[in-house]
Design a protein around this motif. Structure first.
Motif, PDB file in Angstrom:
ATOM      1  N   THR A  75      -5.759  51.547  12.967  1.00 36.80           N
ATOM      2  CA  THR A  75      -5.020  51.687  14.227  1.00 36.80           C
ATOM      3  C   THR A  75      -4.312  50.404  14.638  1.00 36.80           C
ATOM      4  N   LYS A  76      -4.747  49.267  14.087  1.00 42.96           N
ATOM      5  CA  LYS A  76      -4.157  47.979  14.462  1.00 42.96           C
ATOM      6  C   LYS A  76      -4.132  47.067  13.248  1.00 42.96           C
ATOM      7  N   LEU A  77      -2.980  46.398  13.046  1.00 47.36           N
ATOM      8  CA  LEU A  77      -2.813  45.493  11.898  1.00 47.36           C
ATOM      9  C   LEU A  77      -2.372  44.131  12.410  1.00 47.36           C
ATOM     10  N   GLU A  78      -3.051  43.081  11.947  1.00 44.77           N
ATOM     11  CA  GLU A  78      -2.739  41.727  12.391  1.00 44.77           C
ATOM     12  C   GLU A  78      -2.649  40.785  11.194  1.00 44.77           C
ATOM     13  N   MET A  79      -1.838  39.746  11.354  1.00 43.83           N
ATOM     14  CA  MET A  79      -1.830  38.630  10.411  1.00 43.83           C
ATOM     15  C   MET A  79      -2.634  37.501  11.039  1.00 43.83           C
ATOM     16  N   GLU A  80      -3.423  36.813  10.212  1.00 43.19           N
ATOM     17  CA  GLU A  80      -4.324  35.784  10.730  1.00 43.19           C
ATOM     18  C   GLU A  80      -4.089  34.466  10.012  1.00 43.19           C
ATOM     19  N   SER A  81      -4.229  33.373  10.736  1.00 50.07           N
ATOM     20  CA  SER A  81      -4.159  32.043  10.123  1.00 50.07           C
ATOM     21  C   SER A  81      -4.941  31.065  10.980  1.00 50.07           C
ATOM     22  N   GLU A  82      -6.003  30.492  10.413  1.00 47.33           N
ATOM     23  CA  GLU A  82      -6.841  29.495  11.083  1.00 47.33           C
ATOM     24  C   GLU A  82      -7.297  29.971  12.459  1.00 47.33           C
ATOM     25  N   GLY A  83      -7.697  31.229  12.541  1.00 49.01           N
ATOM     26  CA  GLY A  83      -8.257  31.764  13.769  1.00 49.01           C
ATOM     27  C   GLY A  83      -7.260  32.351  14.747  1.00 49.01           C
ATOM     28  N   VAL A  84      -5.961  32.144  14.488  1.00 53.30           N
ATOM     29  CA  VAL A  84      -4.916  32.695  15.363  1.00 53.30           C
ATOM     30  C   VAL A  84      -4.391  33.973  14.720  1.00 53.30           C
ATOM     31  N   THR A  85      -4.168  35.009  15.529  1.00 51.37           N
ATOM     32  CA  THR A  85      -3.682  36.284  14.990  1.00 51.37           C
ATOM     33  C   THR A  85      -2.440  36.746  15.737  1.00 51.37           C
ATOM     34  N   VAL A  86      -1.681  37.600  15.080  1.00 52.18           N
ATOM     35  CA  VAL A  86      -0.547  38.270  15.712  1.00 52.18           C
ATOM     36  C   VAL A  86      -0.525  39.713  15.213  1.00 52.18           C
ATOM     37  N   GLU A  87      -0.386  40.653  16.120  1.00 56.42           N
ATOM     38  CA  GLU A  87      -0.320  42.063  15.738  1.00 56.42           C
ATOM     39  C   GLU A  87       1.079  42.387  15.236  1.00 56.42           C
ATOM     40  N   ILE A  88       1.153  43.133  14.133  1.00 50.59           N
ATOM     41  CA  ILE A  88       2.447  43.518  13.566  1.00 50.59           C
ATOM     42  C   ILE A  88       2.519  45.044  13.461  1.00 50.59           C
TER      43      ILE A  88
END
Length: 514
Positions: free
Chosen positions: A146-159
């Motif tokens: 239902t939700k997809l995110e990109m992650e880097s060093e603990g920070v995420t963004v939903e795409i």
């Protein structure tokens, strides 16, 4: 005494002059050294956030953050080649600022009860001379995503993501590379009716297109011949770090990205997927449909991932109006060149995860088809206009050297006749352009940017193949429909910051541009 005093004054005078010149010279040298050092060290000074201007496309500096535009993301509840609950990411990455070879990306998938972080290995499909390259990454995640995110060093963004197709209008899909300032409706008429005759579905990407031509395509879409899809320019809504403009630093408008998108869309739905340009026309040699033809070719070598058709150059005389457009006349005017250029592939989608413009760099089991070749109709001749393309790019043409069966010619002509008689198409036909306007401009721009150096030994380099700065005049009488969307940028993330678009729509206000 006086003489000694005079001698002392002369010595002091010349000493002062000498010292003055020495100081001036030393200061000058120091100043020159300061400028030289400052010029050399400017690249070490942190750059301000925002767009960096590089008109020569020669800047190779590594930036503190690599910017990534996510072209598309697909979710597969099941996949023959990707597995259960698979994710496929189609991206453009700044490869000068981040090592993209075998890079992995962190992906967070969520459903109503679970959240799972996984690593997505990638492969690239592009030329190393471009700052931005096309990359495809894949991983597996939670069920019922239902939700997809990109992650880097603990920070995420939903795409945003789409569920891949599981049904296709026809078993063979032809993915047509992105069209911009499209005006060659005659070539479209040839492509769409040939594909329909041999039972294939066209999936066409559009950046910009003459309005009447767009409405013509829409009529064919309504009748099931094709699907029109948006091909967007990449934009970064905001950035806290410096970046180079992606469209001018990627190979040919990210054409490979469009073909990857089409592959990922139909990966579980089509039996075969072909990656053609609009002017690549394939006439089966032995069978009545593409499905039969391709299936027979795979029987020759069942282990093949793809089959590869060369492209033979052709010219033809094109009709000026739709009412006079006649497939028999078009075929009779076709003339062949002995030149067979680098070709295009048809793939088994269960064995293909990404592709380049001509084939995948990762496909080690591609089989070349010696005959037939694609009929490459890149050079349409105007009846009553200038044909500068043939003057610029000199090529010999002779008798038609491919095979089109008479029964197919007659069937295609009949199908065209029925479509032309439809009231909506008859009305649209009155507004279609009669002569070329953008074709010679774009050809000249591309020739100067790449083709002249590549094929005719003209001056020029072999840098990133791109002509994004082509000057395209606008016209009142022929306006363009252009793709557009809502653009978003994620938060500042290191080493990768992500950008994407959503909610695509057609705009009548942007104009005729790439």
């Amino acid at each position: 005494m006086k003489n000694n005093f005079r001698r002392l004054r002369v010595i002091l005078f010349f000493s002062t002059i000498t010292l003055t010149f020495y100081i001036i010279f030393t200061l000058k040298i120091s100043s020159e050294n300061y400028v030289r050092i400052s010029t050399t060290t400017t690249t070490e000074v942190p750059l301000k956030p925002g767009l960096l201007i590089d008109p020569e496309h020669s800047e190779t500096r590594k930036l503190p953050v690599s910017h990534v535009f996510i072209v598309s993301a697909y979710y597969y509840p099941t996949s023959k080649s990707l597995g259960e609950n698979a994710i496929a990411l189609n991206m453009v990455v700044d490869c000068k600022s981040h090592n993209v070879d075998n890079a992995t990306y962190s992906v967070m998938g969520s459903n109503d009860t679970h959240r799972e972080l996984s690593k997505a290995p990638s492969q690239i499909e592009g030329v190393p001379s471009c700052r931005y390259t096309t990359a495809m990454a894949r991983t597996n995640t939670v069920a019922n995503l239902t939700k997809l995110e990109m992650e880097s060093e603990g920070v995420t963004v939903e795409i945003p993501f789409k569920v891949a197709r599981y049904t296709s209008p026809k078993p063979v899909v032809i993915c047509i590379s992105p069209q911009f300032v499209a005006e060659q409706w005659q070539i479209f008429m040839m492509q769409v009716h040939v594909a329909h005759r041999f039972y294939a579905h066209l999936h066409i990407y559009l950046t910009s297109i003459i309005e009447s031509y767009f409405h013509l395509m829409r009529e064919y879409e309504r009748r099931g011949y094709l699907t029109i899809d948006f091909w967007l320019r990449m934009k970064f809504a905001k950035s806290e770090t410096p970046f180079f403009e992606p469209n001018g630093h990627v190979e040919w408008r990210n054409q490979a990205g469009a073909q990857i998108d089409c592959l990922l869309q139909y990966k579980e739905a089509a039996e075969y997927i072909a990656f053609f340009d609009m002017d690549d026309i394939l006439f089966p040699k032995n069978y009545q449909t593409y499905l039969e033809e391709f299936s027979a070719e795979w029987l020759v070598d069942p282990t093949s991932n793809s089959i590869y058709y060369g492209r033979r150059e052709h010219e033809f005389v094109k009709a000026e109006t739709l009412s006079e457009f006649n497939f028999k006349d078009l075929v009779s005017s076709l003339r062949s060149s002995p030149t067979v250029k680098r070709g295009k592939v048809v793939v088994r989608p269960d064995r293909y995860n990404s592709t380049w413009i001509h084939y995948s760099w990762h496909d080690l089991n591609r089989r070349e088809i010696l005959s037939p070749n694609l009929v490459h109709v890149q050079r349409p001749l105007q009846k009553n206009g200038s044909n500068k393309i043939t003057e610029t790019w000199k090529m010999e043409f002779g008798a038609f050297n491919e095979t089109i069966k008479q029964e197919d010619i007659e069937a295609i002509e009949e199908d065209m006749k029925l479509m032309k008689e439809l009231p909506n198409i008859s009305k649209i036909s009155q507004k279609l352009p009669k002569s070329d306007f953008y074709l010679p401009i774009v050809f000249d721009c591309y020739y100067k940017a790449f083709y002249g150096a590549a094929f005719d030994n003209k001056p020029g380099g072999f840098g990133c193949p791109n002509a994004d700065l082509c000057e395209l005049p606008q016209r009142e009488e022929y306006r363009c429909v252009h793709s557009d969307a809502n653009y978003f940028s994620g938060p500042h993330m290191e080493p990768l910051t992500f950008h994407f678009a959503n909610n695509s729509f057609w705009s009548w206000s942007i104009g005729c541009y790439q």
